[in-house]
Write a protein that holds these residues in place. Structure first.
Motif, PDB file in Angstrom:
ATOM      1  N   PHE A  32      13.023  62.341   3.510  1.00  0.00           N
ATOM      2  CA  PHE A  32      12.588  61.391   2.484  1.00  0.00           C
ATOM      3  C   PHE A  32      12.595  62.032   1.102  1.00  0.00           C
ATOM      4  CE2 PHE A  32       9.177  59.653  -0.171  1.00  0.00           C
ATOM      5  CZ  PHE A  32       9.589  58.330  -0.263  1.00  0.00           C
ATOM      6  N   MET A  33      12.073  63.262   1.003  1.00  0.00           N
ATOM      7  CA  MET A  33      12.009  63.908  -0.296  1.00  0.00           C
ATOM      8  C   MET A  33      13.395  64.321  -0.794  1.00  0.00           C
ATOM      9  SD  MET A  33       8.932  63.591  -1.121  1.00  0.00           S
ATOM     10  CE  MET A  33       9.110  64.460  -2.688  1.00  0.00           C
ATOM     11  N   GLU A  34      14.323  64.547   0.126  1.00  0.00           N
ATOM     12  CA  GLU A  34      15.675  64.949  -0.275  1.00  0.00           C
ATOM     13  C   GLU A  34      16.502  63.779  -0.762  1.00  0.00           C
ATOM     14  OE1 GLU A  34      19.628  67.070   1.724  1.00  0.00           O
ATOM     15  OE2 GLU A  34      17.669  67.263   2.695  1.00  0.00           O
ATOM     16  N   ASP A  35      16.300  62.625  -0.151  1.00  0.00           N
ATOM     17  CA  ASP A  35      17.120  61.456  -0.502  1.00  0.00           C
ATOM     18  C   ASP A  35      16.283  60.191  -0.340  1.00  0.00           C
ATOM     19  OD1 ASP A  35      19.003  59.554  -0.974  1.00  0.00           O
ATOM     20  OD2 ASP A  35      20.253  59.994   0.779  1.00  0.00           O
ATOM     21  N   GLN A  36      15.922  59.548  -1.441  1.00  0.00           N
ATOM     22  CA  GLN A  36      15.088  58.351  -1.394  1.00  0.00           C
ATOM     23  C   GLN A  36      15.893  57.076  -1.655  1.00  0.00           C
ATOM     24  OE1 GLN A  36      11.474  58.805  -3.714  1.00  0.00           O
ATOM     25  NE2 GLN A  36      11.250  60.952  -3.118  1.00  0.00           N
ATOM     26  N   GLU A  37      17.195  57.175  -1.461  1.00  0.00           N
ATOM     27  CA  GLU A  37      18.049  55.993  -1.609  1.00  0.00           C
ATOM     28  C   GLU A  37      17.888  55.072  -0.398  1.00  0.00           C
ATOM     29  OE1 GLU A  37      19.892  55.179  -4.233  1.00  0.00           O
ATOM     30  OE2 GLU A  37      19.194  56.974  -5.285  1.00  0.00           O
ATOM     31  N   GLY A  38      18.140  53.796  -0.628  1.00  0.00           N
ATOM     32  CA  GLY A  38      18.187  52.838   0.477  1.00  0.00           C
ATOM     33  C   GLY A  38      16.869  52.201   0.843  1.00  0.00           C
ATOM     34  N   PRO A 154       6.953  68.823   2.063  1.00  0.00           N
ATOM     35  CA  PRO A 154       8.278  69.447   1.908  1.00  0.00           C
ATOM     36  C   PRO A 154       8.466  70.184   0.592  1.00  0.00           C
ATOM     37  CG  PRO A 154       8.444  67.089   2.445  1.00  0.00           C
ATOM     38  CD  PRO A 154       7.044  67.357   2.023  1.00  0.00           C
ATOM     39  N   ARG A 155       7.503  70.029  -0.340  1.00  0.00           N
ATOM     40  CA  ARG A 155       7.613  70.691  -1.629  1.00  0.00           C
ATOM     41  C   ARG A 155       6.298  71.378  -1.952  1.00  0.00           C
ATOM     42  NH1 ARG A 155      10.652  66.024  -5.320  1.00  0.00           N
ATOM     43  NH2 ARG A 155      12.658  66.061  -4.205  1.00  0.00           N
ATOM     44  N   PRO A 156       6.319  72.402  -2.818  1.00  0.00           N
ATOM     45  CA  PRO A 156       5.082  73.071  -3.201  1.00  0.00           C
ATOM     46  C   PRO A 156       4.063  72.084  -3.766  1.00  0.00           C
ATOM     47  CG  PRO A 156       6.968  74.349  -3.932  1.00  0.00           C
ATOM     48  CD  PRO A 156       7.508  73.049  -3.428  1.00  0.00           C
ATOM     49  N   GLY A 157       2.812  72.263  -3.378  1.00  0.00           N
ATOM     50  CA  GLY A 157       1.748  71.397  -3.868  1.00  0.00           C
ATOM     51  C   GLY A 157       1.511  70.167  -3.031  1.00  0.00           C
ATOM     52  N   MET A 158       2.397  69.863  -2.089  1.00  0.00           N
ATOM     53  CA  MET A 158       2.259  68.674  -1.254  1.00  0.00           C
ATOM     54  C   MET A 158       1.646  69.040   0.093  1.00  0.00           C
ATOM     55  SD  MET A 158       5.827  66.589  -1.918  1.00  0.00           S
ATOM     56  CE  MET A 158       5.184  65.106  -1.138  1.00  0.00           C
ATOM     57  N   LEU A 159       1.056  68.040   0.728  1.00  0.00           N
ATOM     58  CA  LEU A 159       0.582  68.162   2.105  1.00  0.00           C
ATOM     59  C   LEU A 159       1.305  67.121   2.933  1.00  0.00           C
ATOM     60  CD1 LEU A 159      -1.564  69.244   4.226  1.00  0.00           C
ATOM     61  CD2 LEU A 159      -2.910  67.233   3.603  1.00  0.00           C
ATOM     62  N   VAL A 187       1.097  63.610   1.007  1.00  0.00           N
ATOM     63  CA  VAL A 187      -0.076  63.540   0.149  1.00  0.00           C
ATOM     64  C   VAL A 187       0.102  64.513  -1.010  1.00  0.00           C
ATOM     65  CG1 VAL A 187      -2.595  63.675   0.092  1.00  0.00           C
ATOM     66  CG2 VAL A 187      -1.430  63.131   2.245  1.00  0.00           C
ATOM     67  N   GLU A 188      -0.177  64.042  -2.224  1.00  0.00           N
ATOM     68  CA  GLU A 188      -0.099  64.919  -3.381  1.00  0.00           C
ATOM     69  C   GLU A 188      -1.069  64.452  -4.456  1.00  0.00           C
ATOM     70  OE1 GLU A 188       3.711  64.831  -5.444  1.00  0.00           O
ATOM     71  OE2 GLU A 188       4.222  63.007  -4.346  1.00  0.00           O
ATOM     72  N   GLN A 189      -1.359  65.346  -5.378  1.00  0.00           N
ATOM     73  CA  GLN A 189      -2.303  65.050  -6.444  1.00  0.00           C
ATOM     74  C   GLN A 189      -1.653  64.198  -7.523  1.00  0.00           C
ATOM     75  OE1 GLN A 189      -4.110  68.532  -8.090  1.00  0.00           O
ATOM     76  NE2 GLN A 189      -5.363  67.420  -9.558  1.00  0.00           N
ATOM     77  N   GLU A 190      -2.434  63.243  -8.026  1.00  0.00           N
ATOM     78  CA  GLU A 190      -1.997  62.426  -9.153  1.00  0.00           C
ATOM     79  C   GLU A 190      -3.192  62.233 -10.065  1.00  0.00           C
ATOM     80  OE1 GLU A 190      -0.828  58.022  -9.200  1.00  0.00           O
ATOM     81  OE2 GLU A 190       1.109  59.064  -9.114  1.00  0.00           O
ATOM     82  N   GLY A 191      -3.338  63.132 -11.039  1.00  0.00           N
ATOM     83  CA  GLY A 191      -4.498  63.086 -11.913  1.00  0.00           C
ATOM     84  C   GLY A 191      -5.766  63.357 -11.123  1.00  0.00           C
ATOM     85  N   GLU A 192      -6.761  62.483 -11.282  1.00  0.00           N
ATOM     86  CA  GLU A 192      -8.018  62.625 -10.557  1.00  0.00           C
ATOM     87  C   GLU A 192      -7.978  61.923  -9.205  1.00  0.00           C
ATOM     88  OE1 GLU A 192     -11.067  61.160 -13.086  1.00  0.00           O
ATOM     89  OE2 GLU A 192     -10.874  62.794 -14.551  1.00  0.00           O
ATOM     90  N   HIS A 193      -6.856  61.287  -8.892  1.00  0.00           N
ATOM     91  CA  HIS A 193      -6.725  60.574  -7.630  1.00  0.00           C
ATOM     92  C   HIS A 193      -5.741  61.294  -6.709  1.00  0.00           C
ATOM     93  CE1 HIS A 193      -8.161  56.481  -9.463  1.00  0.00           C
ATOM     94  NE2 HIS A 193      -9.085  57.421  -9.477  1.00  0.00           N
TER      95      HIS A 193
END
Length: 398
Positions: A32-38, A154-159, A187-193
């Motif tokens: 999913f993180m590599e290709d989000q087309e479709g 799949p990327r740094p900072g993500m769960l 799951v990843e951080q987005e500001g305070e949420h």
């Protein structure tokens, strides 16, 4: 060693058969993180509706549903709550209307557990079951789930957290059906949420049903308020070590590996022998020889520790440490006496974990649960209840 299997292209991942392993499910997150087309939007993000739904059609009968939303929880708290040992604690049923019962059956490593759950017969859960073509799935008996997660994937900072259904007859990973459907969560951080993405593979579910599918965002505010007022939250914030682990490290093995006790009363010791040093293996073996079984792991949240480190539950270590460290102190004296010199192995607790490149996820074999952890592998052989003879113990904790 056999060469590693090369990763599949995203198109191969989506078009592949139903997943039967945890590794295949983690592969979906990477794809999913590599290709989000479709991905076709079927429920666009609207004002007042903090979520969006997308679908990816594979065949006339197979589709993937992607639900994304923003939850009013700080990222670090969300990560702690999603710990399988916390999220599936029986206390969750006291405040979560979607859950009738839940409990942890077996911990394979921190962030990796076999859990049991029973969905509550709540109108919202019944609606989800009906839309997924399994109206009775919210009234079933206990379901088994293998819940595992990986940090910085799949990327740094993500769960990435996978909640996989387990076929109770074969004890194998499966896609599930209805409310208890196998899910891949990013799951990843987005500001305070906290920003959540949840991916499910669906069979013969029409687009209109996927568009109407209630997601966590539909009751997130209510859930967060109930959680913050719950006993589970109070326990999590109390600092008593609930769901907490510490890293143990060994150093100063300058004259060879540490020793193991043969007969403590007569101060007889032998060198720890192994094809490659493993602190988890050493600690387990040392504990067994002094009559103090230690539950020790070699990985945290899918990240494997270097061989000279191990991880152990904080409450478990607090209970075992007085006896274990007294015996280990005697080992240090014997190490200097046998090997000469003034240095001896030292154990340090609460150190920062150091990790090696990730290895494949431990898989659940076609057997009934109730086994034990042996290294990074699951050993489901029947555990003998026969003792291996009397063993000397040190300390007065027993």
């Amino acid at each position: 060693e056999a060469p590693a299997t090369p990763p599949r292209e995203p198109a191969e991942v989506w078009a592949g058969p139903e997943a039967t392993s945890m590794e295949e499910l983690f592969e979906r997150a990477a794809a999913f993180m590599e290709d989000q087309e479709g991905w076709e939007p079927i429920r666009p993000l609207q004002e007042g509706v903090p979520a969006a739904h997308f679908c990816k059609h594979i065949t006339s009968s197979v589709s993937y549903l992607l639900m994304e939303c923003r939850i009013p929880l700080p990222f670090d708290l969300a990560v702690r709550v999603l710990n399988p040992e916390v999220f599936h604690d029986p206390l969750r049923a006291e405040f979560d209307f979607s859950m009738s019962e839940c409990r942890v059956l077996q911990v394979f490593a921190p962030g990796d557990a076999l859990v049991s759950s029973r969905i509550a017969s709540h109108p919202l859960m019944l609606t989800i079951g009906t839309l997924l073509g399994a109206p009775g799935s919210a009234k079933t008996e206990h379901s088994l789930l293998r819940v595992a997660r990986r940090r910085d994937f799949p990327r740094p900072g993500m769960l990435c957290q996978v909640s996989a259904c387990v076929d109770q007859e074969r004890m194998m990973i499966c896609e599930g059906q209805g409310v208890e459907n196998t899910k891949v969560m990013l799951v990843e951080q987005e500001g305070e949420h906290t920003y959540f993405r949840e991916i499910m593979r669906l069979h013969r579910v029409p687009k209109w049903a996927m568009a109407k599918m209630p997601g966590f965002s539909d009751f997130a505010d209510e859930w967060v308020l109930a959680f913050r007022a719950s006993r589970l939250y109070a326990l999590l914030e109390s600092g008593v070590g609930f769901g907490e682990y510490i890293v143990v490290s060994i150093r100063k093995c300058e004259r060879g590996p540490p020793l193991l006790p043969v007969n403590l009363e007569e101060e007889q010791w032998t060198h720890f022998e192994s094809a490659g040093f493993s602190l988890p293996q050493y600690l387990r073996q040392f504990g067994e020889l002094i009559g103090l079984p230690l539950v020790v792991y070699d990985r945290i949240d899918g990240q494997h520790l270097v061989p000279y480190q191990a991880v152990i539950s904080q409450p478990h270590w607090n209970q075992c440490a007085p006896t274990f460290l007294e015996c280990f102190r005697r080992q240090r004296a014997a190490y200097r006496r046998i090997n000469g010199g003034s240095s001896a192995p030292v154990l340090k607790t609460g150190v920062e974990g150091r990790f090696v490149p990730s290895k494949e996820t431990v898989e659940l074999g076609p057997v009934a649960y109730g086994g034990r952890v042996t290294g990074t592998f699951l050993d489901f052989r029947e555990i003998s209840r026969e003792t291996s003879g009397s063993r000397s113990r040190c300390g007065s904790a027993h």
